[in-house]
Design a protein around this motif. Sequence first.
Motif, short mmCIF file in Angstrom:
data_model
loop_
_atom_site.label_atom_id
_atom_site.label_comp_id
_atom_site.label_asym_id
_atom_site.label_seq_id
_atom_site.Cartn_x
_atom_site.Cartn_y
_atom_site.Cartn_z
N ARG A 178 0.78 -1.35 0.02
CA ARG A 178 0.24 0.10 0.24
C ARG A 178 0.82 1.26 -0.20
NH1 ARG A 178 -3.71 -3.17 3.82
NH2 ARG A 178 -1.95 -3.41 5.33
N ALA A 179 1.83 1.15 0.51
CA ALA A 179 2.69 2.61 0.55
C ALA A 179 3.19 2.61 -0.63
CB ALA A 179 4.14 2.26 1.86
N SER A 180 3.74 1.48 -1.37
CA SER A 180 3.95 2.02 -2.72
C SER A 180 3.46 2.31 -2.97
CB SER A 180 4.77 0.34 -3.35
OG SER A 180 2.93 -0.38 -3.40
N LEU A 181 1.75 2.92 -3.34
CA LEU A 181 1.07 2.98 -4.06
C LEU A 181 0.58 4.44 -3.96
CD1 LEU A 181 -2.14 0.09 -3.36
CD2 LEU A 181 -0.82 0.73 -6.33
N VAL A 182 1.29 4.57 -2.41
CA VAL A 182 1.20 5.76 -2.48
C VAL A 182 1.79 6.46 -2.67
CG1 VAL A 182 0.80 7.43 -0.12
CG2 VAL A 182 -0.39 5.27 0.05
N GLN A 183 3.43 5.85 -2.61
CA GLN A 183 4.83 7.04 -2.92
C GLN A 183 4.10 7.13 -4.52
OE1 GLN A 183 8.42 4.31 -4.43
NE2 GLN A 183 8.91 6.85 -4.46
N PHE A 184 3.78 6.02 -5.27
CA PHE A 184 3.50 6.61 -7.08
C PHE A 184 2.42 8.42 -6.41
CE2 PHE A 184 0.52 5.83 -10.43
CZ PHE A 184 1.56 5.79 -11.15
N ALA A 185 1.16 7.61 -6.04
CA ALA A 185 0.34 8.89 -6.54
C ALA A 185 0.94 10.09 -5.86
CB ALA A 185 -1.28 8.59 -5.18
N LEU A 186 1.37 10.02 -4.93
CA LEU A 186 2.45 11.61 -4.18
C LEU A 186 3.91 12.35 -5.57
CD1 LEU A 186 2.91 10.37 0.03
CD2 LEU A 186 1.58 12.41 -1.60
N LEU A 187 4.32 10.62 -5.70
CA LEU A 187 5.18 11.46 -7.12
C LEU A 187 4.66 11.73 -8.30
CD1 LEU A 187 7.94 10.81 -7.68
CD2 LEU A 187 7.49 9.14 -9.27
N VAL A 188 3.84 11.37 -9.06
CA VAL A 188 2.69 12.62 -10.08
C VAL A 188 2.01 13.09 -9.87
CG1 VAL A 188 2.63 9.85 -11.69
CG2 VAL A 188 0.30 10.73 -9.68
N THR A 189 1.51 13.26 -8.43
CA THR A 189 0.86 14.36 -7.94
C THR A 189 1.89 15.96 -7.46
OG1 THR A 189 -0.70 13.59 -7.59
CG2 THR A 189 -1.13 15.49 -6.19
N GLY A 190 2.90 15.36 -7.72
CA GLY A 190 4.19 16.50 -7.53
C GLY A 190 4.70 16.86 -7.88
N VAL A 191 4.14 16.22 -9.41
CA VAL A 191 4.49 16.08 -10.55
C VAL A 191 3.70 17.42 -11.72
CG1 VAL A 191 4.66 16.03 -13.56
CG2 VAL A 191 6.04 14.66 -11.61
N TYR A 192 2.29 17.13 -11.51
CA TYR A 192 1.06 17.38 -11.37
C TYR A 192 1.32 18.81 -11.01
CZ TYR A 192 -0.71 12.95 -13.49
OH TYR A 192 -0.48 11.91 -13.86
N LEU A 193 1.50 19.15 -9.35
CA LEU A 193 1.17 20.21 -9.46
C LEU A 193 2.35 21.35 -9.57
CD1 LEU A 193 0.22 19.16 -5.29
CD2 LEU A 193 -0.81 20.71 -7.55
N ASP A 194 3.97 20.55 -9.87
CA ASP A 194 5.05 21.16 -10.52
C ASP A 194 4.60 22.60 -11.52
OD1 ASP A 194 8.09 21.97 -10.23
OD2 ASP A 194 6.99 21.21 -11.86
N ALA A 195 3.96 21.34 -12.35
CA ALA A 195 3.41 22.12 -13.97
C ALA A 195 2.55 23.43 -13.13
CB ALA A 195 2.69 20.68 -14.55
#
Length: 289
Positions: free
Chosen positions: A266-283
């Motif tokens: 489950r933590a790996s899923l959270v990592q993926f979600a946070l990573l792509v969210t970080g990319v989106y928010l950075d953009a």
Amino acid sequence: MLAALRITGSILKLRIGFAVALAALAGMLASEGALSPLPAGVFLLAVLGASGAAGAFNHYWERESDRDMRRTRARPFASGRLKPGPVWPVTFAGLLLASLVMAWSVGGSLAAFWLFLGAITYGWVYTVWLKRRSVWNIVVGGASGSFAIVAGAAAVGGEMQATPVILALVMFFWTPPHFWSLAAAKGDDYRRSGVPMLPVIVSEAVWAPIILGHAALLLVLSLLPLATGMGPVYGIFALAGGGLFLWRSAQLWAAPSRQTAMANFRASLVQFALLVTGVYLDAAVRWAT
């Protein structure tokens, strides 16, 4: 109608498909270049279709062995709700072809090529060739998600840039510990089905530190885009997701069990979600400034 939609979503593995599409979108947003909303939407739909075609072929090819696993025995082909026949592979191939044409029409030949490579890697290299033959199955098969990021970058930029390439590497190294954690939690299923996942064929003294090592490497890799143009918003999300996965992996290493393995999954899923969210928010921040 609802039952038919559920079966379709199951066959196409839409949950995985949406994750792959999110990865492709991350590749698009991390690149220098842009597509207008309509072409971008068409490309992401193509990604979803190509992923769905590969996932559907996976269901069809593994319909017999899926009956040996609790988590897969209810799948439409494994359960007998859908009967096998040549129409299915032809349909899946048609979906893949249509998806590639869509990707090519808005993203160009290079983006379509990477999308094709991702589908073939999952549908043929992983499913047919490696899954039941080698412990390297998910390591090589994990490249399919990485190709989606590169495809997204190619669609908007036409050439490889540092940030999306690093994100593709992150995806590549994320996939094995993600699935190894699941295999550690559901080892009996994988043993019955004859899938030589790492936690099934070696002891916890071997696979637990390997998962921990991957988590540590992922944290470092996920922060590298800070040196290639990504901003602090991305860094915060990457650090939070990578830190959580590393912490859970350390707990799994210290006390291997089904519970800690599922917590790490489950933590790996959270990592993926946070990573792509970080990319989106950075953009979004870059566009706002």
